[in-house]
Design an enzyme around this catalytic site. Structure first.
Site, PDB file in Angstrom:
ATOM      1  N   GLY A 171       1.001  -1.067   0.068  1.00 33.09           N
ATOM      2  CA  GLY A 171      -0.292  -0.033   0.023  1.00 33.09           C
ATOM      3  C   GLY A 171       1.079   1.372  -0.073  1.00 33.09           C
ATOM      4  O   GLY A 171       0.688   2.534  -1.196  1.00 33.09           O
ATOM      5  N   ASP A 172       2.160   1.620   0.639  1.00 34.11           N
ATOM      6  CA  ASP A 172       2.888   2.966   0.412  1.00 34.11           C
ATOM      7  C   ASP A 172       3.505   2.809  -0.816  1.00 34.11           C
ATOM      8  O   ASP A 172       4.277   4.028  -1.155  1.00 34.11           O
ATOM      9  CB  ASP A 172       4.121   2.308   2.010  1.00 34.11           C
TER      10      ASP A 172
END
Length: 303
Positions: free
Chosen positions: A248-249
């Protein structure tokens, strides 16, 4: 300039054990250590795709020195504030199941928090500020909201990757981007978002409440980009998931990095989805070549 803030960074200690026995003696078959924390992950991906950025946050003790040394070795600019207690160590145990044991992290004193706030005052209109990850108990739980209110009003593009009430409070202050996954999106509204239609419905509510752009990651069903103008969906490439940490990052980093280079939201969305997938298919965060190899497989469609 892009600035990332990691309030509670970590050393991520990745351990693989074959035939793990609870209560018995186990030996590692593989191990690795990486600097961790959502903002740090964003900085590492940005550096790998050639986007200048500065990593801010707090670090302490020998784990903090490991984190800063690792960032410097990757050529990432860091301006961390030293704290009295050790930075945390997170254990990622990979056996037949993946288990995570996260440390608590150090307490942040008021004067140390003031130093961070002073550093942020140097930002200029058009800069990007990434606020991601959990807020330590020693810091105001409203910090992300307060920072978004101050800096969005000054023309800073604020990106927030958080969950729970912290995110709901933030959207009222007009962040440039928020990125919940579909589980986090459902939790915001005390429901479940199991379909694309559900995610679009609740994502639009976040836009109506003030967020400029909302990206919802839908696991195997791809991702959605929602704003006032339209809703877009993106397919995800096929591959074997080796590591969910940092995916997600990486999506956030790929999105803002490409947007910073092109000012094209759809190119940024495509690149972000490819970045998240490339990290998921690797044991560490993705390299630029991994991302570019997956780009043709990410198809963006207006719904």
């Amino acid at each position: 300039m892009i600035y990332t803030v990691t309030l509670n960074p970590s050393v991520d200690f990745i351990v693989e054990v074959e035939g793990f026995q609870l209560g018995g003696l186990n030996r590692m078959s593989k191990e690795a250590k990486y600097p961790g924390g959502k903002g740090i992950n964003v900085s590492r991906i940005l550096q790998r795709i050639g986007v200048d950025n500065t990593a801010l946050g707090f670090s302490g003790g020998f784990p903090g020195e490991f984190i800063l040394d690792a960032l410097r070795k990757e050529g990432i600019k860091e301006d961390f504030i030293q704290v009295d207690e050790d930075s945390r160590i997170n254990i990622k145990l990979k056996t037949s199941h993946e288990t995570e044991i996260n440390g608590l992290g150090p307490a942040i004193a008021a004067e140390q928090m003031d130093k961070l706030l002073k550093k942020l005052e140097g930002m200029q209109e058009g800069d990007i500020l990434v606020l991601s990850g959990s807020i330590p108990p020693s810091i105001s739980k409203n910090l992300y909201q307060e920072l978004t209110k101050v800096y969005a009003a000054k023309g800073i593009l604020v990106v927030v990757d958080a969950s729970g009430t912290a995110l709901l409070d933030v959207v009222k202050e007009h962040p440039f981007l928020v990125k919940p996954n579909h589980h986090e999106l459902g939790e915001l509204f005390d429901t479940k978002t199991e379909t694309i239609e559900d995610a679009i419905h609740y994502g639009k509510i976040l836009v109506e409440q003030g967020a400029e752009n909302v990206i919802v990651s839908m696991a195997g069903e791809g991702a959605l980009l929602i704003n006032h103008e339209a809703v877009y969906s993106a397919t995800i490439p096929r591959g074997t998931v080796k590591n969910s940490t940092g995916a997600g990052d990486s999506l956030v980093a790929g999105f803002i990095g490409k947007w910073d280079q092109t000012k094209d939201l759809l190119q940024a969305f495509q690149f972000g989805v490819a970045s998240g997938s490339a990290t998921a298919f690797n044991y560490d965060l993705a390299q630029q070549g991994d991302i570019e190899a997956l780009l043709p497989e990410v198809q963006v469609t207006k719904l």
